[in-house]
Motif scaffolding. Structure first.
Motif, PDB file in Angstrom:
ATOM      1  N   VAL A   1      64.672 -50.264  34.587  1.00 50.21           N
ATOM      2  CA  VAL A   1      65.923 -49.568  34.269  1.00 50.21           C
ATOM      3  C   VAL A   1      65.889 -49.026  32.842  1.00 50.21           C
ATOM      4  CG1 VAL A   1      67.174 -51.606  33.437  1.00 50.21           C
ATOM      5  CG2 VAL A   1      68.430 -49.727  34.484  1.00 50.21           C
ATOM      6  N   MET A   2      65.207 -49.724  31.932  1.00 45.48           N
ATOM      7  CA  MET A   2      65.098 -49.206  30.564  1.00 45.48           C
ATOM      8  C   MET A   2      64.168 -47.997  30.498  1.00 45.48           C
ATOM      9  SD  MET A   2      65.196 -52.521  28.032  1.00 45.48           S
ATOM     10  CE  MET A   2      63.857 -53.408  28.835  1.00 45.48           C
ATOM     11  N   ALA A   3      63.201 -47.912  31.398  1.00 44.03           N
ATOM     12  CA  ALA A   3      62.340 -46.735  31.443  1.00 44.03           C
ATOM     13  C   ALA A   3      63.008 -45.580  32.179  1.00 44.03           C
ATOM     14  CB  ALA A   3      61.011 -47.084  32.114  1.00 44.03           C
ATOM     15  N   ALA A   4      63.782 -45.900  33.205  1.00 42.13           N
ATOM     16  CA  ALA A   4      64.427 -44.842  33.997  1.00 42.13           C
ATOM     17  C   ALA A   4      65.589 -44.202  33.257  1.00 42.13           C
ATOM     18  CB  ALA A   4      64.906 -45.415  35.336  1.00 42.13           C
ATOM     19  N   TYR A   5      66.264 -44.953  32.386  1.00 48.50           N
ATOM     20  CA  TYR A   5      67.450 -44.405  31.715  1.00 48.50           C
ATOM     21  C   TYR A   5      67.115 -43.202  30.828  1.00 48.50           C
ATOM     22  CZ  TYR A   5      71.782 -44.224  29.039  1.00 48.50           C
ATOM     23  OH  TYR A   5      72.949 -43.806  28.444  1.00 48.50           O
ATOM     24  N   PRO A   6      66.153 -43.282  29.915  1.00 51.42           N
ATOM     25  CA  PRO A   6      65.840 -42.072  29.132  1.00 51.42           C
ATOM     26  C   PRO A   6      65.247 -40.947  29.971  1.00 51.42           C
ATOM     27  CG  PRO A   6      64.271 -43.813  28.658  1.00 51.42           C
ATOM     28  CD  PRO A   6      65.363 -44.435  29.465  1.00 51.42           C
ATOM     29  N   LEU A   7      64.506 -41.296  31.028  1.00 46.30           N
ATOM     30  CA  LEU A   7      63.964 -40.251  31.894  1.00 46.30           C
ATOM     31  C   LEU A   7      65.058 -39.537  32.680  1.00 46.30           C
ATOM     32  CD1 LEU A   7      60.787 -42.053  33.302  1.00 46.30           C
ATOM     33  CD2 LEU A   7      60.857 -40.195  31.638  1.00 46.30           C
ATOM     34  N   ALA A   8      66.219 -40.153  32.816  1.00 46.96           N
ATOM     35  CA  ALA A   8      67.314 -39.549  33.566  1.00 46.96           C
ATOM     36  C   ALA A   8      68.360 -38.896  32.677  1.00 46.96           C
ATOM     37  CB  ALA A   8      67.981 -40.619  34.440  1.00 46.96           C
ATOM     38  N   ARG A   9      68.642 -39.472  31.507  1.00 45.94           N
ATOM     39  CA  ARG A   9      69.778 -39.018  30.710  1.00 45.94           C
ATOM     40  C   ARG A   9      69.398 -38.243  29.459  1.00 45.94           C
ATOM     41  NH1 ARG A   9      73.723 -39.075  34.000  1.00 45.94           N
ATOM     42  NH2 ARG A   9      75.112 -38.832  32.188  1.00 45.94           N
ATOM     43  N   TYR A  10      68.168 -38.363  28.994  1.00 46.84           N
ATOM     44  CA  TYR A  10      67.763 -37.686  27.767  1.00 46.84           C
ATOM     45  C   TYR A  10      66.943 -36.452  28.120  1.00 46.84           C
ATOM     46  CZ  TYR A  10      69.046 -42.065  25.441  1.00 46.84           C
ATOM     47  OH  TYR A  10      69.720 -43.174  24.987  1.00 46.84           O
TER      48      TYR A  10
ATOM     49  N   ARG B   1      59.391 -35.045  29.495  1.00 46.85           N
ATOM     50  CA  ARG B   1      60.126 -35.934  30.393  1.00 46.85           C
ATOM     51  C   ARG B   1      59.577 -35.884  31.815  1.00 46.85           C
ATOM     52  NH1 ARG B   1      66.457 -35.475  32.140  1.00 46.85           N
ATOM     53  NH2 ARG B   1      65.578 -33.766  33.369  1.00 46.85           N
ATOM     54  N   GLU B   2      59.424 -34.723  32.395  1.00 54.14           N
ATOM     55  CA  GLU B   2      58.958 -34.612  33.779  1.00 54.14           C
ATOM     56  C   GLU B   2      57.495 -35.045  33.939  1.00 54.14           C
ATOM     57  OE1 GLU B   2      60.893 -34.223  36.241  1.00 54.14           O
ATOM     58  OE2 GLU B   2      62.600 -34.002  34.883  1.00 54.14           O
ATOM     59  N   PRO B   3      56.577 -34.646  33.046  1.00 56.11           N
ATOM     60  CA  PRO B   3      55.213 -35.179  33.177  1.00 56.11           C
ATOM     61  C   PRO B   3      55.156 -36.699  33.069  1.00 56.11           C
ATOM     62  CG  PRO B   3      55.208 -33.243  31.775  1.00 56.11           C
ATOM     63  CD  PRO B   3      56.643 -33.572  32.033  1.00 56.11           C
ATOM     64  N   LEU B   4      55.998 -37.280  32.205  1.00 59.28           N
ATOM     65  CA  LEU B   4      56.019 -38.737  32.096  1.00 59.28           C
ATOM     66  C   LEU B   4      56.543 -39.377  33.376  1.00 59.28           C
ATOM     67  CD1 LEU B   4      55.511 -41.166  30.278  1.00 59.28           C
ATOM     68  CD2 LEU B   4      57.829 -40.904  29.388  1.00 59.28           C
ATOM     69  N   PHE B   5      57.540 -38.747  33.980  1.00 57.68           N
ATOM     70  CA  PHE B   5      58.039 -39.275  35.248  1.00 57.68           C
ATOM     71  C   PHE B   5      56.980 -39.169  36.340  1.00 57.68           C
ATOM     72  CE2 PHE B   5      60.295 -38.412  39.303  1.00 57.68           C
ATOM     73  CZ  PHE B   5      60.847 -39.665  39.484  1.00 57.68           C
ATOM     74  N   MET B   6      56.181 -38.102  36.313  1.00 60.73           N
ATOM     75  CA  MET B   6      55.122 -37.962  37.309  1.00 60.73           C
ATOM     76  C   MET B   6      54.070 -39.051  37.177  1.00 60.73           C
ATOM     77  SD  MET B   6      55.851 -35.666  39.415  1.00 60.73           S
ATOM     78  CE  MET B   6      54.257 -35.768  40.229  1.00 60.73           C
ATOM     79  N   VAL B   7      53.905 -39.610  35.992  1.00 61.18           N
ATOM     80  CA  VAL B   7      52.992 -40.739  35.824  1.00 61.18           C
ATOM     81  C   VAL B   7      53.458 -41.924  36.659  1.00 61.18           C
ATOM     82  CG1 VAL B   7      52.071 -42.397  34.166  1.00 61.18           C
ATOM     83  CG2 VAL B   7      52.244 -39.982  33.542  1.00 61.18           C
ATOM     84  N   PHE B   8      54.773 -42.190  36.652  1.00 59.95           N
ATOM     85  CA  PHE B   8      55.307 -43.274  37.478  1.00 59.95           C
ATOM     86  C   PHE B   8      55.189 -42.940  38.963  1.00 59.95           C
ATOM     87  CE2 PHE B   8      57.483 -44.026  33.438  1.00 59.95           C
ATOM     88  CZ  PHE B   8      57.290 -45.387  33.286  1.00 59.95           C
ATOM     89  N   VAL B   9      55.393 -41.677  39.318  1.00 65.51           N
ATOM     90  CA  VAL B   9      55.261 -41.295  40.719  1.00 65.51           C
ATOM     91  C   VAL B   9      53.822 -41.497  41.191  1.00 65.51           C
ATOM     92  CG1 VAL B   9      55.446 -39.381  42.351  1.00 65.51           C
ATOM     93  CG2 VAL B   9      57.175 -39.674  40.571  1.00 65.51           C
ATOM     94  N   LEU B  10      52.860 -41.101  40.382  1.00 67.03           N
ATOM     95  CA  LEU B  10      51.455 -41.307  40.740  1.00 67.03           C
ATOM     96  C   LEU B  10      51.106 -42.783  40.802  1.00 67.03           C
ATOM     97  CD1 LEU B  10      49.740 -38.485  38.637  1.00 67.03           C
ATOM     98  CD2 LEU B  10      50.188 -38.508  41.099  1.00 67.03           C
TER      99      LEU B  10
ATOM    100  N   LEU C   1      56.769 -51.563  38.892  1.00 61.48           N
ATOM    101  CA  LEU C   1      57.506 -50.680  37.992  1.00 61.48           C
ATOM    102  C   LEU C   1      57.626 -49.245  38.516  1.00 61.48           C
ATOM    103  CD1 LEU C   1      58.937 -50.869  35.267  1.00 61.48           C
ATOM    104  CD2 LEU C   1      56.811 -50.166  34.155  1.00 61.48           C
ATOM    105  N   PRO C   2      56.596 -48.614  39.079  1.00 62.01           N
ATOM    106  CA  PRO C   2      56.772 -47.244  39.594  1.00 62.01           C
ATOM    107  C   PRO C   2      57.864 -47.133  40.650  1.00 62.01           C
ATOM    108  CG  PRO C   2      54.443 -47.757  39.387  1.00 62.01           C
ATOM    109  CD  PRO C   2      55.179 -49.037  39.146  1.00 62.01           C
ATOM    110  N   THR C   3      57.893 -48.073  41.598  1.00 63.34           N
ATOM    111  CA  THR C   3      58.943 -48.041  42.615  1.00 63.34           C
ATOM    112  C   THR C   3      60.320 -48.189  41.983  1.00 63.34           C
ATOM    113  OG1 THR C   3      57.408 -49.015  44.214  1.00 63.34           O
ATOM    114  CG2 THR C   3      59.754 -49.124  44.737  1.00 63.34           C
TER     115      THR C   3
END
Length: 300
Positions: free
Chosen positions: A114-123, A128-137, A176-178
């Motif tokens: 939740v601490m990783a998802a919050y800045p990826l969602a609100r900031y 931001r999007e490439p970092l989120f794709m790291v979690f998706v991969l 963590l990715p899920t």
């Protein structure tokens, strides 16, 4: 001089002897699905629940009954198999290790996620999007690929071999990715006006995260928490390499029990049934929240 003829009253009802086309279609749809859908659903339920019921009922049978009629019902019902498992001190040691490791994994995965998802969602920031794709991969990255490097890192570098934390931390990392993928839509769906009103009232970013974001994402937190707990409870490969002797978990205990009592098939079925009860009960108790949490993630 002409006279107006009386017109028949206009009604929404169809003529006698006819039925609306939509009602006929609904009558044939069996509540939203045809017979083939129900047959497929029954087949999936049978394949899913069948082995569980067979193992649970097999624990109430003797080995002689299993040999004589493998697919029969208990006759008579035998409780010695379950009593032997419950009174076995090794079983409770396995259960304690599984519970502690699963709780640590769940807490770490949910908090970090939740601490990783919050800045990826609100900031808004550049990567931001490439970092989120790291979690998706990370969803495509299996545990087996990294098992040898993890073994070396945990045992030699971190000196956490044969400990609860040595297993829980890698499991939390793989969960963590899920967690991030599910929680990000929840946090993105929060109204911006709530944050602006909180900032006007003097709240800090941490205060907004703690008092607004966390309570409103409770369904998502429950969803990822249950998934992390069940995944840790059923984990086998990582505990197999990192845990030994008294630190082994229930999946390893099932393997040890089946090896030690290979001739006692009924006892092995009883041990396996009791070992899966906690995760099964938790999943069934929280299935409504899990479904609502996943629906909220899809809508977001």
């Amino acid at each position: 001089m002409t006279t107006l003829q009386e017109m028949p009253p206009v009604t929404d009802r169809p003529p006698t002897g006819t039925t609306p086309r939509g009602s006929r279609r609904r009558g044939r749809s069996f509540g939203g699905g045809g017979p083939l859908v129900y047959l497929l659903a029954l087949a999936v339920v049978a394949l899913t629940v069948g082995p569980v019921l067979y193992g649970a009922l097999g624990g109430f049978r003797s080995n002689e009954q299993l040999i004589r009629d493998p697919a029969g019902l208990p006759d008579p019902w035998v409780t010695e198999n379950y009593e032997g498992v419950v009174t076995n001190p090794d079983f409770w040691g396995y259960a304690l290790n599984s519970t502690v490791i699963a709780l640590i994994t769940t807490v770490v995965a949910v908090l970090a996620g939740v601490m990783a998802a919050y800045p990826l969602a609100r900031y808004q920031f550049k990567l931001r999007e490439p970092l989120f794709m790291v979690f998706v991969l990370g969803l495509l990255f299996p545990v087996a690929v990294a098992i040898i490097p993890l073994f070396i890192l945990i045992t030699r570098d971190l000196q956490l071999g044969n400990t609860w934390w040595g297993v829980a931390l890698p499991q939390a990392a793989f969960a963590l990715p899920t967690t991030v993928v599910i929680l990000r839509p929840f946090l993105m769906a929060l109204p911006q006006e709530l944050e602006e009103a909180a900032f006007i009232d003097g709240a800090t970013r941490i205060g907004v995260f703690r008092h607004i974001a966390l309570p409103l994402t409770a369904p998502g937190l429950v969803t990822v928490g249950v998934l992390a707990f069940v995944g840790s409870w059923n984990a086998y490969l990582l505990p197999l390499l990192l845990l030994q002797d008294d630190m082994r978990t229930l999946p390893l205990g099932v393997a040890d029990y089946s090896t030690q009592y290979s001739a006692d098939t009924a006892g092995v079925l009883a041990f396996t049934t009791i070992a899966m009860i906690p995760a099964l009960v938790l999943f069934l108790a929280m299935q409504g929240r899990i479904v609502s949490g996943l629906q909220g993630a899809v809508k977001g």
